[in-house]
Design a protein around this motif. Structure first.
Motif, PDB file in Angstrom:
ATOM      1  N   TYR A 145     -15.454  36.310  52.338  1.00  0.00           N
ATOM      2  CA  TYR A 145     -14.655  36.681  53.493  1.00  0.00           C
ATOM      3  C   TYR A 145     -15.409  36.604  54.775  1.00  0.00           C
ATOM      4  O   TYR A 145     -14.766  36.326  56.003  1.00  0.00           O
ATOM      5  N   SER A 146     -16.731  36.687  54.782  1.00  0.00           N
ATOM      6  CA  SER A 146     -17.550  36.527  55.958  1.00  0.00           C
ATOM      7  C   SER A 146     -17.540  35.074  56.446  1.00  0.00           C
ATOM      8  O   SER A 146     -17.496  34.798  57.639  1.00  0.00           O
ATOM      9  N   GLU A 199     -14.073  34.327  58.096  1.00  0.00           N
ATOM     10  CA  GLU A 199     -14.043  34.796  59.295  1.00  0.00           C
ATOM     11  C   GLU A 199     -15.010  34.039  60.370  1.00  0.00           C
ATOM     12  O   GLU A 199     -14.343  33.782  61.472  1.00  0.00           O
ATOM     13  N   GLU A 242     -13.390  30.758  60.858  1.00  0.00           N
ATOM     14  CA  GLU A 242     -12.037  31.110  61.961  1.00  0.00           C
ATOM     15  C   GLU A 242     -12.571  30.904  63.401  1.00  0.00           C
ATOM     16  O   GLU A 242     -11.585  30.498  64.197  1.00  0.00           O
ATOM     17  N   THR A 251      -8.132  28.858  57.587  1.00  0.00           N
ATOM     18  CA  THR A 251      -8.863  29.129  58.572  1.00  0.00           C
ATOM     19  C   THR A 251      -8.312  28.581  60.100  1.00  0.00           C
ATOM     20  O   THR A 251      -8.827  28.870  60.990  1.00  0.00           O
ATOM     21  N   VAL A 281     -17.939  38.322  62.092  1.00  0.00           N
ATOM     22  CA  VAL A 281     -16.986  39.242  60.915  1.00  0.00           C
ATOM     23  C   VAL A 281     -16.622  40.589  61.284  1.00  0.00           C
ATOM     24  O   VAL A 281     -17.201  41.309  61.900  1.00  0.00           O
ATOM     25  N   LYS A 282     -15.083  40.436  61.076  1.00  0.00           N
ATOM     26  CA  LYS A 282     -14.379  41.679  61.503  1.00  0.00           C
ATOM     27  C   LYS A 282     -14.067  42.686  60.517  1.00  0.00           C
ATOM     28  O   LYS A 282     -14.172  43.791  60.492  1.00  0.00           O
ATOM     29  N   SER A 283     -14.287  42.088  59.153  1.00  0.00           N
ATOM     30  CA  SER A 283     -14.008  43.191  57.793  1.00  0.00           C
ATOM     31  C   SER A 283     -15.316  43.704  57.535  1.00  0.00           C
ATOM     32  O   SER A 283     -16.355  43.201  57.705  1.00  0.00           O
TER      33      SER A 283
END
Length: 225
Positions: free
Chosen positions: A66-67, A70, A73, A108, A144-146
């Motif tokens: 996930y990182s 993001e 992205e 992404t 990284v938002k999560s």
């Protein structure tokens, strides 16, 4: 005539936001003939990425991370003109099979060059870390938002719902970033300690010669400095 700038051959650490004291202990000659693969499975030597021009090359953990998703992205928000004006090449390298490249780019929105090193030959010869090391002083990645828990849930869900159930690379492998070329000179390197230890994109771009700063907080905004 502008004063010549010596190549940067030390790591930048996220913890203290300063140039660290770790020297580069590898040579590009050690990895130049390692094969990388494009989205069609066509292979070519790693050295073709930096032989003729300066390149920012980012190694990610795995395409389900996930990182990494993001971070890439945010890489996709870099304007093409910023790279062209600085005459640099932006490249992402993963460690999955080549058929995972296209879905990752669609996910992404990443429009630039991307390849894979499925045998992790370059990762290993560069000495990139396996496993993770977290420190109390480490700063969270601005890209990284999560959170870790929800991020891992998203990664597992993507693995379960993908056509081929796999984690698209070694789960324990960490990534990094280098600025190299033209030729066999390494201008900068940073090897990640953990999944959140990405080199901030603006730092990478400025070290590579980009004369702009991007705002990744919402929509990319160009601020001339």
């Amino acid at each position: 005539m502008a004063e010549a700038i010596s190549p940067i051959t030390r790591q930048v650490t996220i913890e203290n936001k300063e140039i660290g004291s770790l020297s580069v202990d590898y040579r590009l000659e050690d990895v130049e003939d390692c094969l990388i693969y494009d989205r069609h499975g066509v292979s070519f030597p790693f050295k073709t990425l930096y032989r003729d021009r300066k390149s920012v090359i980012i190694f990610v953990r795995n395409f389900l991370c996930y990182s990494c998703k993001e971070y890439v992205e945010d890489l996709s928000k870099i304007p093409k003109e910023a790279l062209e004006d600085a005459a640099i090449r932006l490249v992402v390298i993963g460690q999955s099979a080549h058929h995972h490249i296209e879905p990752f780019c669609l996910l992404t929105g990443y429009p630039y060059e991307i390849y894979v090193d499925p045998e992790r030959s370059i990762y290993q010869k560069f000495g990139m870390k396996r496993e993770e090391k977290f420190t109390d002083s480490a700063q969270p990645s601005p890209h990284v938002k999560s959170g870790i828990f929800m991020g891992q849930v998203k990664s597992i869900w993507r693995a379960m719902t993908s056509p081929a159930f796999d984690f698209q690379g070694d789960l324990h492998q960490q990534g990094g970033a280098i600025i190299a070329g033209p030729g066999s000179q390494v201008l900068f390197s940073h090897f990640d300690m953990n999944r959140l230890d990405h080199m901030p994109i603006n730092w990478l771009l400025q070290l590579a010669g980009v004369q702009q700063t991007l705002d990744f907080s919402d929509k990319p905004t160009i601020i001339h400095v």
